[in-house]
Every structure is written in structure tokens, then in C-alpha cells.
Design an enzyme around this catalytic site. Structure first.
Site, PDB file in Angstrom:
ATOM      1  N   GLY A  66       4.125  55.151  27.312  1.00 57.43           N
ATOM      2  CA  GLY A  66       4.023  54.383  26.070  1.00 57.43           C
ATOM      3  C   GLY A  66       5.394  54.101  25.485  1.00 57.43           C
TER       4      GLY A  66
ATOM      5  N   GLU B  92       2.126  50.686  34.703  1.00 59.33           N
ATOM      6  CA  GLU B  92       3.210  49.896  35.285  1.00 59.33           C
ATOM      7  C   GLU B  92       2.768  48.431  35.353  1.00 59.33           C
ATOM      8  OE1 GLU B  92       6.253  51.409  36.271  1.00 59.33           O
ATOM      9  OE2 GLU B  92       5.231  52.931  35.101  1.00 59.33           O
TER      10      GLU B  92
ATOM     11  N   LYS C 290       8.370  60.342  40.523  1.00 54.73           N
ATOM     12  CA  LYS C 290       8.830  61.358  39.568  1.00 54.73           C
ATOM     13  C   LYS C 290       9.023  62.714  40.257  1.00 54.73           C
ATOM     14  CE  LYS C 290       6.638  58.826  35.812  1.00 54.73           C
ATOM     15  NZ  LYS C 290       5.375  58.553  35.116  1.00 54.73           N
TER      16      LYS C 290
HETATM   17  N1  HSE Z   1       3.119  54.109  34.124  1.00 49.77           N
HETATM   18  C1  HSE Z   1       3.712  55.332  33.773  1.00 49.77           C
HETATM   19  C2  HSE Z   1       2.615  56.315  33.382  1.00 49.77           C
HETATM   20  C3  HSE Z   1       4.661  55.139  32.630  1.00 49.77           C
HETATM   21  O1  HSE Z   1       1.464  55.893  33.217  1.00 49.77           O
HETATM   22  O2  HSE Z   1       2.883  57.489  33.274  1.00 49.77           O
HETATM   23  C4  HSE Z   1       5.547  56.310  32.333  1.00 49.77           C
HETATM   24  O3  HSE Z   1       6.386  56.615  33.410  1.00 49.77           O
END
Ligand code: HSE
Length: 438
Positions: free
Chosen positions: A302, A190, A205
Site C-alpha cells: 500500500g 503489482e 523478497k
Molecule cells: N504487491 C506487493 C504485495 C506490494 O502485495 O505485497 C508490496 O511489495
């Protein structure tokens, strides 16, 4: 062939990937959807940067509100991220009757109840597959394939950055900071990587998943969250010796009147498939009353894997536009009137196995003092390990437990920490044994 117009808001890492797929795979997508998906406008504050994409004249613009208000645009794709302007633009798009796609897990976890209610009231679809698990179709699976299923539990690796860091430390001995820099360079992390390493992104999530799996209002605030920043090479090494890998897990269990939902690093046995999910890969095991155990697996972060999930959502919504069938699949998997407020179980009430590491003086009676306190709290020891001998200073003492209650464990560790024979804070890592997972 009918044309469906897309407005893309935000052309950063994932937005660029979405534009690339929509432009480069235009014919392929049209052959599957039955309509030409045309990228009418892409709004970004920086329209000068070379994104290695050939946009048609006038496609790139700076005014996102104009895109949202454009009557010719059917589908708005929000790739800005964050909870500020992104929320305003999504609500405006909904109000304008547009179909909306977003990958914005932070926004959905914080404000999802407002957005979903607004979309439902307006009768528009809000698709969000890319918000969880990158290209791994977990939301589609829960919303569309597991409709007849009473979902009992879910355990997932949902953050590519953390999984990359832990895998690099485990297999290549690369330190935390160097592995994080690599993950940032690869576009996994992020903008604020503390969201990744402190477990917050995983909890965003998990919040979304438990809502659609159990039919509950979105509730981020009560999820227990612990990140990976305190995991040391020594603990990774001990885990390895005992037959475990350390992973940052999102764990949920449907306990009827309440839901267990927590994010923390955990040791899982080599025999658990999740222990072999490495690098930026994500995976989730879902346990249901009819399916038993199932597992999904795929690149979780990604540019291109995430963009692929976004394009899948755009195609779904384009099909809805073609058939005039909005709202066919309930946004949160359950009909809005059946979504309940289900409390999340306090972490103090969970039962699991534990790994403790104490830095303690190497002299007679130390172990009996520690084990005495654990015994007084009803915590049963499975094994004790001490590495090395030192007449001065401390040695690591590792204790693995049988199932114990978190509250008892916390009280015992708080008491042990006050002993003068113990230096440093005790380390606690939960062990998730086989459970209902594959
Ligand atoms: N920063 C998040 C990860 C990106 O590393 O999974 C995907 O949601």
C-alpha cells in the site's frame, strides 16, 4: 539549516506517498535528521495527473535522466519499478556518485549482484528497506541489529496481496477473483498481479533476505516457487477443521553448506503467531543463536506504509551525507569480499509434513491402494479423513502425514494419480508445524 536535495523517479502509488510524506512532514523530518530534505525534482511520464499534492513550480518533470545528472541532487529515489529503465537510471545515479534508494525487489532479485557491486565500487550507498515487507523494518533489523547473530531460519508472510486474498477467503468466504480485485483497488497488487498470486513477488523478497541474512550472492533462480492460485475453499475449510490456517510462506533455513529457500502455500497451526497475521499485513519470524525467536509485523503493501519505509531510507542516507560517512553499513550486510555463492537446496531434498486431498471412488479397497503406495515410499500417515458417501462419482479423501521427503511424496503422488479410482490431480499442501517459529 543544511538542505539535502532529493530526486524522485516515478510518481505512481508509492512515489506519490513518498512525495506526500516529504512535503507534509518536512519540519518533523528536519527536526529528526538535522537537515531540510527538499524534493527538488519528481520525474514521471505523466505530470498532468492530479496526485492531490501541491508541488512547487518546476518540481514535476518528464526527463528522469536529467534528474539523475543534476549535480545539485544528493539522493536519487527510484520508484519506477521493473527491470528496464529503472536499472539504467540506478546505475547512472551510482556512476554520478549519488546515494540511491529503491523499493524495486524485482530488479534487486534479478540484477542485485550487478547493482551492489557497482555501488560498492563507487563507494555510494544503495538503500532498499521498502523492497521487503512494506513498513516492517526487516532489512534494518538484519543489517544493523542482528550483526552478532548466526541466523538459523526465517519464515515470513511477505506478500500483502496474497495474504489479503487468503484472509478474505478464510474469514469472509469471498472468492479469489473478488478478493484480488479488492487488493488491486487498494493499491496492494503489482501492475501484473500474477507476480503476487504466483508467489514470484514473495520469492523476490526472500532472495533479498537470504542474501543479507546468510551472506550469499543474490540467487533468485534456484528458489522453489508455488503460488496460491490453486488453493480452493475446500482446502481452506479442511485446514480450519484440522486447526490450521493456509498462508503463503517464504521459508528459509541455514543448513551451513546450503540454504533451504522456498515459497509456497502452507498450513500452519492456529498456535503459530503467523496464522493470525491477516489482510495486507506482513510478518516474519527470525530465529538466531542468541536472540532465539523474534518477530516483526506491519503493513506490507500500500501507498503510505511502503512510502514510510522509503522515507526512512532517505533519512538514513541524508544522515550519511551530513556526516560524510558513506558505506558505513555494508550494503548486503556482509563486507563484499565475504559474500559467497551458497547453493540453494533442491526442493526434492526437503522434509516436511503434508496434506493430501484425493478425489477418489467411494468403494472398498480404495484407501488401502492409496496408503499402500504411500507406505511403499516410506511415507507415514498421521490421519485419514473422508467426507460424505457417494455410490457414483468421487469423494474427497484427505491424508495428513508425518515428516516425509519431498521427492518420495512426488513419486508417490505421481503413481496414485495414475490409479483409475482417482479422478483429478491430487492436491498437495505442505504443513509447517512448530519448527523454530514463535
Ligand atoms: N504487491 C506487493 C504485495 C506490494 O502485495 O505485497 C508490496 O511489495
Amino acid at each position: 539549516m543544511k538542505q539535502i536535495n532529493i530526486g524522485l523517479l516515478g510518481c505512481g502509488t508509492v512515489g506519490t506517498g513518498v512525495a506526500k510524506i516529504l512535503i507534509e512532514n518536512k519540519e518533523l523530518i528536519a527536526a529528526r535528521v538535522g537537515a531540510l530534505l527538499s524534493l527538488k525534482h519528481v520525474a514521471d511520464i505523466d505530470i498532468k495527473r492530479d496526485r492531490k499534492i501541491k508541488f512547487d513550480e518546476g518540481v514535476l518533470v518528464t526527463d528522469a535522466r536529467k534528474v539523475v545528472d543534476d549535480p545539485q541532487i544528493d539522493i536519487i529515489v527510484e520508484m519506477i519499478g521493473g527491470v528496464g529503465i529503472a536499472k539504467e537510471l540506478i546505475l547512472r545515479a551510482i556512476d554520478n556518485g549519488k546515494q540511491v534508494v529503491t523499493a524495486n525487489k524485482a530488479l534487486l532479485a534479478a540484477q542485485g549482484n550487478i547493482l551492489f557491486k557497482a555501488a560498492c565500487a563507487k563507494g555510494v550507498d544503495l538503500a532498499f528497506e521498502a523492497s521487503v515487507g512494506g513498513c516492517m523494518p526487516v532489512i534494518k533489523s538484519i543489517r544493523e541489529s542482528l550483526v552478532g547473530e548466526r541466523i538459523k531460519s526465517m519464515t515470513g508472510i511477505l506478500n500483502g496481496t496474497c495474504n489479503y486474498i487468503l484472509s478474505k477467503s478464510t474469514y469472509d468466504g469471498i472468492d479469489f477473483e473478488a478478493a484480488l480485485s479488492e487488493a488491486q483497488a487498494k493499491g496492494f497488487a503489482e501492475a501484473d498481479p500474477s507476480l503476487d498470486v504466483e508467489g514470484i513477488d514473495t520469492a523476490h523478497k526472500l532472495t533479498i533476505l537470504i542474501s543479507i541474512a546468510y551472506g550469499m550472492e543474490i540467487n533468485f533462480n534456484d528458489i522453489y516457487i508455488e503460488g496460491i492460485s490453486k488453493i480452493t475453499p475446500m482446502d481452506i475449510d479442511f485446514a480450519n477443521q484440522f486447526g490450521y490456517r493456509i498462508k503463503l510462506l517464504a521459508i528459509s533455513k541455514n543448513r551451513g553448506k546450503e540454504v533451504e529457500a522456498r515459497v509456497h502455500p502452507a498450513m500452519i497451526p492456529f498456535g503459530n503467531q503467523l496464522s493470525n497475521v491477516n489482510g495486507s499485513l506482513n510478518a516474519i519470524t527470525i530465529s538466531g543463536d542468541a536472540v532465539g525467536n523474534m518477530m516483526l509485523y506491519g503493513l506490507g503493501a500500500g501507498m503510505m506504509p511502503t512510502a514510510s519505509a522509503v522515507v526512512g531510507d532517505i533519512s538514513d542516507l541524508a544522515r550519511n551525507v551530513l556526516s560524510g560517512s558513506r558505506g558505513r553499513i555494508p550494503l548486503l550486510s556482509y563486507q563484499m569480499e565475504n559474500i559467497r555463492k551458497i547453493p540453494i537446496m533442491p526442493v526434492d531434498d526437503i522434509f516436511t509434513n503434508y496434506y493430501f486431498r484425493f478425489s477418489a471412488a467411494d468403494r472398498p479397497g480404495v484407501l488401502s491402494k492409496i496408503s499402500g503406495i504411500l507406505g511403499d515410499r516410506g511415507i507415514s500417515i498421521k490421519s485419514v479423513h473422508q467426507k460424505g458417501r457417494k455410490s457414483i462419482g468421487s469423494v474427497p479423501i484427505v491424508i495428513l502425514t508425518h515428516l516425509a521427503k519431498e521427492q518420495d511424496v512426488r513419486m508417490a503422488l505421481a503413481e496414485i494419480e495414475t490409479l483409475d479410482i482417482v479422478s483429478d490431480r491430487p492436491v498437495l499442501i505442505r504443513i509447517e508445524e512448530t519448527n523454530s517459529h514463535i
